[in-house]
Enzyme design. Structure first.
Site, PDB file in Angstrom:
ATOM      1  N   ASP A  25       1.323   0.443 -10.035  1.00 32.96           N
ATOM      2  CA  ASP A  25       1.546  -0.569  -9.013  1.00 32.96           C
ATOM      3  C   ASP A  25       2.753  -0.042  -8.251  1.00 32.96           C
ATOM      4  O   ASP A  25       3.874  -0.090  -8.766  1.00 32.96           O
ATOM      5  CB  ASP A  25       1.848  -1.930  -9.621  1.00 32.96           C
ATOM      6  CG  ASP A  25       1.964  -2.987  -8.539  1.00 32.96           C
ATOM      7  OD1 ASP A  25       2.531  -2.671  -7.475  1.00 32.96           O
ATOM      8  OD2 ASP A  25       1.492  -4.105  -8.725  1.00 32.96           O
ATOM      9  N   HIS A  26       2.531   0.483  -7.062  1.00 32.43           N
ATOM     10  CA  HIS A  26       3.621   1.244  -6.440  1.00 32.43           C
ATOM     11  C   HIS A  26       4.833   0.372  -6.111  1.00 32.43           C
ATOM     12  O   HIS A  26       5.921   0.877  -5.908  1.00 32.43           O
ATOM     13  CB  HIS A  26       3.128   2.047  -5.227  1.00 32.43           C
ATOM     14  CG  HIS A  26       2.862   1.214  -4.017  1.00 32.43           C
ATOM     15  ND1 HIS A  26       1.632   0.685  -3.747  1.00 32.43           N
ATOM     16  CD2 HIS A  26       3.664   0.821  -3.009  1.00 32.43           C
ATOM     17  CE1 HIS A  26       1.696  -0.005  -2.633  1.00 32.43           C
ATOM     18  NE2 HIS A  26       2.913   0.058  -2.149  1.00 32.43           N
ATOM     19  N   HIS A  64       0.844  -6.699  -6.898  1.00 33.72           N
ATOM     20  CA  HIS A  64       2.224  -6.608  -6.419  1.00 33.72           C
ATOM     21  C   HIS A  64       3.022  -7.918  -6.611  1.00 33.72           C
ATOM     22  O   HIS A  64       4.128  -7.903  -7.136  1.00 33.72           O
ATOM     23  CB  HIS A  64       2.261  -6.245  -4.930  1.00 33.72           C
ATOM     24  CG  HIS A  64       1.485  -5.006  -4.598  1.00 33.72           C
ATOM     25  ND1 HIS A  64       1.456  -3.904  -5.413  1.00 33.72           N
ATOM     26  CD2 HIS A  64       0.700  -4.691  -3.536  1.00 33.72           C
ATOM     27  CE1 HIS A  64       0.706  -2.972  -4.866  1.00 33.72           C
ATOM     28  NE2 HIS A  64       0.232  -3.426  -3.733  1.00 33.72           N
TER      29      HIS A  64
END
Ligand code: NAP
Length: 500
Positions: free
Chosen positions: A188-189, A251
């Site tokens: 999950d960047h 996110h």
């Protein structure tokens, strides 16, 4: 767990050199590889963090020579790194790049990949699956059958990890069949963003906040991730997905976990992930009867953002003319724990909103009694604003006396601009995450049970929406979403940050 190394949440100790690696990049010519992954790897090279002997092998079906692939990568790095691109350092990085033509669905193609990888002893082997998830099963099955996945290999997975709990389970089972959980790096960047890790530093590196970080001190929390962009060229994908699955499941819930989790005993990966999981499991389910009260979904119509006209979602290429896909979501989330009982967490995300901004706003309780002149309501509560993008800064609003004879209080901001305070370039999210995977640090990657718990909370919301004949509420591109989103929070006596 005690055997787990104590990495800093931001990566391994700087004293340890990263190992040499072979990174096999499935989808090596795709948008993500060209825009984010290869530039991130090149930045690591510029920082001296790509060990000599490392290899990056792009994989796709199209026939390219290595020279042609290197040229594609160079053009992408030049474009996306701008002034940070250093032509003098490129040849050494280019020498690490290779390309192998392979159709992920064809078993026969994997023998050549196996031969290319060979047996390189200590070299860390990573497979980055940057393809559509419907190829994951084929890739995993064929990699295993070809005997290419060693006991120490790492598998990196991009989102989306499924579209609901059952499909995520299938992906996790597929990958779990060829690698153990400690080998799987689910990205999950957002977790790779410097400010998100600063949230950990803020909460657990300072004695100041922990006593206040709870009900009775915090009134409510808002998490906003707003985009100005529409669906661009991803209309077909987005129309199948929507904002709830594309943004909230991953996110926004990950940010919520970091904000709400109990202090982990150490920064070891499982210590942190255990605490995040407890938050996800304590989220109060939003049942069908509550869904229309606690959630708002919207879909943008035409409008103007800045001075630019924006088309309606239904006119975007790849979007069905009668689509009911949401491009905006607002949710009131509640966490049933002693720490957070009665403290609402408002989540909001959408496309074609007026600003490109991601921020967390923690609003504290008001003082119980005012000793100053003027209406009590004119003394706004303390507020901590943690901005993740476009700029990374942390602002604490306090009240101070404004100059003059009268004892009048005015809000002032204690602002910490992280870019200013720490000279030196912050790491890009993918740069950090690739580095962590190369060094075997799982802290900033999602564990299987976290993904599952997040979907279990999301799925009933989706199911309730599917039963609602009304569909998403329209909002004008360039506005902050449907009026119902303001009403959602106003019912509790609050307003979205910036709307006051
Ligand atoms: P993309 O631009 O469509 O690229 C897909 C890549 O996969 C290409 O290199 C393509 O090359 C290769 N490919 C397709 N079928 C293949 C097959 N059968 N065998 C081997 N290679 C194959 O996709 P993307 O935007 O890079 O996205 C990749 C994944 O990351 C997707 O799951 C996406 O949802 C996710 N993601 C993307 C972004 C982003 O910003 N782009 C952000 C977050 C997540 P050939 O056609 O030559 O085979």
């Amino acid at each position: 767990m005690s055997a787990e190394p104590r990495h800093s949440p931001g990566g391994s100790p700087p004293s340890r050199r990263p190992p040499a690696f072979d990174l096999v990049l499935f989808g090596g010519t795709g948008d993500l590889a060209m825009r984010k992954l290869l530039p991130a790897l090149y930045r690591r090279h510029l920082a001296g963090l790509v060990e000599p002997g490392s290899r990056i092998i792009g994989i796709a079906r199209t026939d390219h020579s290595t020279a042609a692939y290197v040229a594609l990568a160079e053009a992408a790095c030049r474009q996306h790194l701008g002034d940070d691109f250093r032509a003098d350092a490129w040849p050494a990085f280019a020498a690490t790049l290779g390309y192998a033509r392979l159709d992920a669905t064809r078993a026969a193609d994997y023998a050549a990949l196996g031969a290319l990888l060979g047996d390189r002893g200590e070299v860390t082997r990573l497979f980055f699956l940057s393809t559509a998830p419907d190829l994951f099963a084929a890739i995993c099955g064929h990699l295993a059958a070809a005997g290419i996945v060693t006991a120490d290999s790492r598998i990196m997975l991009e989102k989306p990890l499924g579209e609901d709990a059952p499909s995520a389970r299938r992906i996790n089972e597929t990958v779990g069949a060829i690698a153990s959980e400690r080998q799987i790096y689910r990205i999950d960047h957002y977790l790779g963003k410097e400010t998100v890790q600063n949230l950990l530093a803020l909460r657990f590196g300072n004695a100041l906040f922990e006593p206040l970080w709870r009900r009775g001190q915090i009134r409510h929390v808002q998490i906003t991730v707003a985009e100005q962009l529409g669906v661009e060229l991803r209309g077909e994908f987005y129309d199948r997905t929507g904002a709830l699955r594309d943004m909230v499941q991953n996110h926004l819930l990950q940010l919520l976990c970091i904000l709400a989790m109990e202090p982990p005993a150490t920064s070891a990966a499982d210590a942190v992930r255990d605490e995040k999981l407890k938050v996800l499991r304590a989220l109060r389910p939003i049942a069908e009867a509550d869904a229309l009260l606690k959630t708002v979904r919207g879909q943008y119509r035409g409008g103007v953002i800045g001075a630019t006209k924006a088309a309606a979602y239904l006119e975007e290429p790849g979007v069905a003319a009668d689509s009911r896909t949401e491009t905006f979501v607002a949710i009131k989330a509640e966490i049933d724990t002693w720490r957070w009982a009665g403290v609402p967490f408002y989540l909001r995300t959408g496309k074609r909103l007026p600003e490109h901004v991601a921020e967390i706003v923690v609003t504290f309780d008001q003082v119980p009694h005012s000793i100053f002149e003027g209406p009590f309501s004119s003394q706004p509560p303390n507020r901590l604003v943690i901005r993740l993008q476009p700029d990374e800064c942390i602002t604490l609003r306090i009240l101070a006396k404004s100059p003059g004879e009268a004892m009048r209080l005015k809000p002032v901001d204690l602002a910490l601009d992280l870019g200013e305070s720490f000279k030196g370039r912050p790491l890009e999210a993918y740069e950090r995450l690739l580095g962590d995977a190369i060094q075997g640090n799982l802290t900033l990657f999602m564990r299987r049970d976290e993904v599952d718990a997040a979907w279990r909370w999301i799925d009933p919301i989706r199911a309730a929406w599917d039963l609602d004949d009304d569909g998403p509420r329209p909002y004008a591109a360039g506005s902050w979403g449907p009026a119902a989103a303001s009403a959602l929070i106003a019912r509790d006596g609050f307003a979205w940050h910036g709307e006051l």
